[in-house]
Motif scaffolding. Structure first.
Motif, PDB file in Angstrom:
ATOM      1  N   MET A  71       0.644  -1.491   0.410  1.00 46.83           N
ATOM      2  CA  MET A  71      -0.234   0.075   0.542  1.00 46.83           C
ATOM      3  C   MET A  71       0.882   1.670   0.120  1.00 46.83           C
ATOM      4  SD  MET A  71      -3.285  -1.377   2.620  1.00 46.83           S
ATOM      5  CE  MET A  71      -4.090  -2.043   2.242  1.00 46.83           C
ATOM      6  N   ARG A  72       1.829   1.384   1.228  1.00 45.58           N
ATOM      7  CA  ARG A  72       2.997   2.518   0.740  1.00 45.58           C
ATOM      8  C   ARG A  72       3.562   2.685  -0.872  1.00 45.58           C
ATOM      9  NH1 ARG A  72       3.576   0.054   5.852  1.00 45.58           N
ATOM     10  NH2 ARG A  72       5.824  -0.253   5.772  1.00 45.58           N
ATOM     11  N   TYR A  73       3.820   1.045  -0.668  1.00 45.56           N
ATOM     12  CA  TYR A  73       5.477   1.281  -1.859  1.00 45.56           C
ATOM     13  C   TYR A  73       4.422   0.240  -3.709  1.00 45.56           C
ATOM     14  CZ  TYR A  73       8.131   3.228   1.475  1.00 45.56           C
ATOM     15  OH  TYR A  73       9.040   3.852   2.643  1.00 45.56           O
ATOM     16  N   PRO A  74       3.471   1.011  -4.504  1.00 39.96           N
ATOM     17  CA  PRO A  74       2.666   0.593  -5.204  1.00 39.96           C
ATOM     18  C   PRO A  74       2.995   0.544  -6.131  1.00 39.96           C
ATOM     19  CG  PRO A  74       1.524   3.213  -4.420  1.00 39.96           C
ATOM     20  CD  PRO A  74       2.716   2.761  -3.277  1.00 39.96           C
ATOM     21  N   ALA A  75       3.975   1.703  -6.653  1.00 38.32           N
ATOM     22  CA  ALA A  75       5.162   1.522  -8.251  1.00 38.32           C
ATOM     23  C   ALA A  75       6.167   0.183  -7.945  1.00 38.32           C
ATOM     24  CB  ALA A  75       5.882   3.206  -7.801  1.00 38.32           C
ATOM     25  N   ASP A  76       6.015  -0.229  -6.103  1.00 44.01           N
ATOM     26  CA  ASP A  76       7.509  -1.096  -6.648  1.00 44.01           C
ATOM     27  C   ASP A  76       7.344  -2.376  -7.181  1.00 44.01           C
ATOM     28  OD1 ASP A  76      10.025  -2.499  -4.691  1.00 44.01           O
ATOM     29  OD2 ASP A  76      10.402  -1.706  -4.315  1.00 44.01           O
ATOM     30  N   ALA A  77       8.051  -2.478  -8.758  1.00 39.42           N
ATOM     31  CA  ALA A  77       7.511  -4.025  -8.750  1.00 39.42           C
ATOM     32  C   ALA A  77       8.406  -4.971  -8.446  1.00 39.42           C
ATOM     33  CB  ALA A  77       8.615  -3.453 -10.420  1.00 39.42           C
ATOM     34  N   SER A  78       9.406  -4.919  -8.281  1.00 35.50           N
ATOM     35  CA  SER A  78       9.743  -6.166  -7.647  1.00 35.50           C
ATOM     36  C   SER A  78       8.882  -6.658  -5.926  1.00 35.50           C
ATOM     37  CB  SER A  78      11.212  -5.698  -6.249  1.00 35.50           C
ATOM     38  OG  SER A  78      12.364  -7.393  -6.069  1.00 35.50           O
ATOM     39  N   LEU A  79       8.221  -5.586  -5.293  1.00 37.45           N
ATOM     40  CA  LEU A  79       7.349  -5.932  -4.353  1.00 37.45           C
ATOM     41  C   LEU A  79       6.225  -7.090  -4.468  1.00 37.45           C
ATOM     42  CD1 LEU A  79       6.076  -6.246  -1.223  1.00 37.45           C
ATOM     43  CD2 LEU A  79       5.599  -3.779  -1.667  1.00 37.45           C
TER      44      LEU A  79
END
Length: 284
Positions: A183-191
């Protein structure tokens, strides 16, 4: 007014999103776009809550906005518009994994206590030599071999044992942390890749992701089977390091117990204390 505008925007986006665009089967449909139930399933919320959002009867949290944006696979412009309508600044960027001075001081000061520091995605960032001395973290060659959640759900440690209750709470904590990170890092593709792969590989994780369990406590007990024989039972307690969005986990034994004596023997045999940054050669 803002609630109604946000709700209208969500409804319009839902109705204009093709099922195939978010990985759903098309089939025979009476209406265009996604049903509320489908958006709720993808975003981890009930259809009734989606209805209340669309009707302007509930104000979303920043996490809810991010969950809807990811579920609908929105572009940057649409995501920023949803955030603005909900009254939040758009979240962006990658999960930070730089270990700051505060986390380093924790590792340096508790040299006789097995301890590690992880990022918001539950990847190990640094460990101390006491943690390595437990000898349970075997390497598998998999891309996510240093991720705590992945190892728990998809590639369990051979020398790690928990009761059913401790395992259930441990799993609930990990799933909750990953949900919060996404939810905090929606742009992190690896996550996003990690979560998708875990949902595919682990039915227990997918079940927790769809229906989160409440977290009883951010600690659990486990028995570590040492390579040289014998087990030591330790309690893992998680401490937040909010400035860096990191977390530290300390493994301790009950004072004066047999486990405490056994842990002291294990730690004493590792030689000079060191901090090892995972993914980097040599001590940190």
């Amino acid at each position: 007014m803002e609630r109604h505008e946000f709700g209208t925007a969500v409804r319009q986006l839902r109705e204009s999103t093709a099922p195939a665009a978010v990985g759903l089967p098309v089939g025979r449909r009476r209406v265009a776009g996604l049903r509320r139930e489908e958006l709720g399933e993808l975003a981890g919320m009930s259809a009734d809550y989606v209805r209340r959002l669309e009707q302007g009867r509930s104000h979303p949290s920043a996490g809810v906005v991010n969950a809807i944006a990811r579920a609908l696979r929105l572009g940057r412009a649409e995501y920023e518009r949803l955030c603005a309508l909900a009254g939040y600044a758009a979240a962006d960027g990658q999960v930070p994994n730089e270990i700051g001075q505060g986390a380093l001081r924790l590792l340096e000061r508790f040299t006789d206590t097995p301890m590690f520091v992880s990022d918001a995605a539950m990847n190990l960032v640094a460990v101390n030599s006491a943690f390595l001395a437990l000898g349970h973290w075997d390497l598998t060659g998999e891309p996510f071999e240093w991720n705590i959640a992945w190892r728990t759900f998809c590639s369990p440690f051979a020398n790690f044992r928990q009761s059913a209750a401790d395992a259930a709470n441990h799993q609930a904590v990990l799933a909750a942390h990953l949900r919060g990170a996404l939810m905090r890092y929606p742009a992190d593709a690896s996550l996003a890749e990690l979560v998708d792969e875990m949902r595919r590989r682990s039915r227990p994780f997918d079940t927790l992701w769809r229906a989160p369990r409440p977290v009883a406590a951010h600690e659990s007990s486990a028995a570590f089977i040492h390579p040289e024989g014998g087990a030591v039972t330790l309690v893992g307690s998680m401490l937040a390091i909010p400035g860096d969005d990191l977390a530290a986990l300390m493994l301790t034994a009950a004072p004066g117990s047999t486990d405490a004596a056994r842990l002291a023997e294990i730690v004493e045999g590792v030689g000079e204390p060191a901090i090892v940054r995972v993914g980097q050669p040599g001590p940190g």
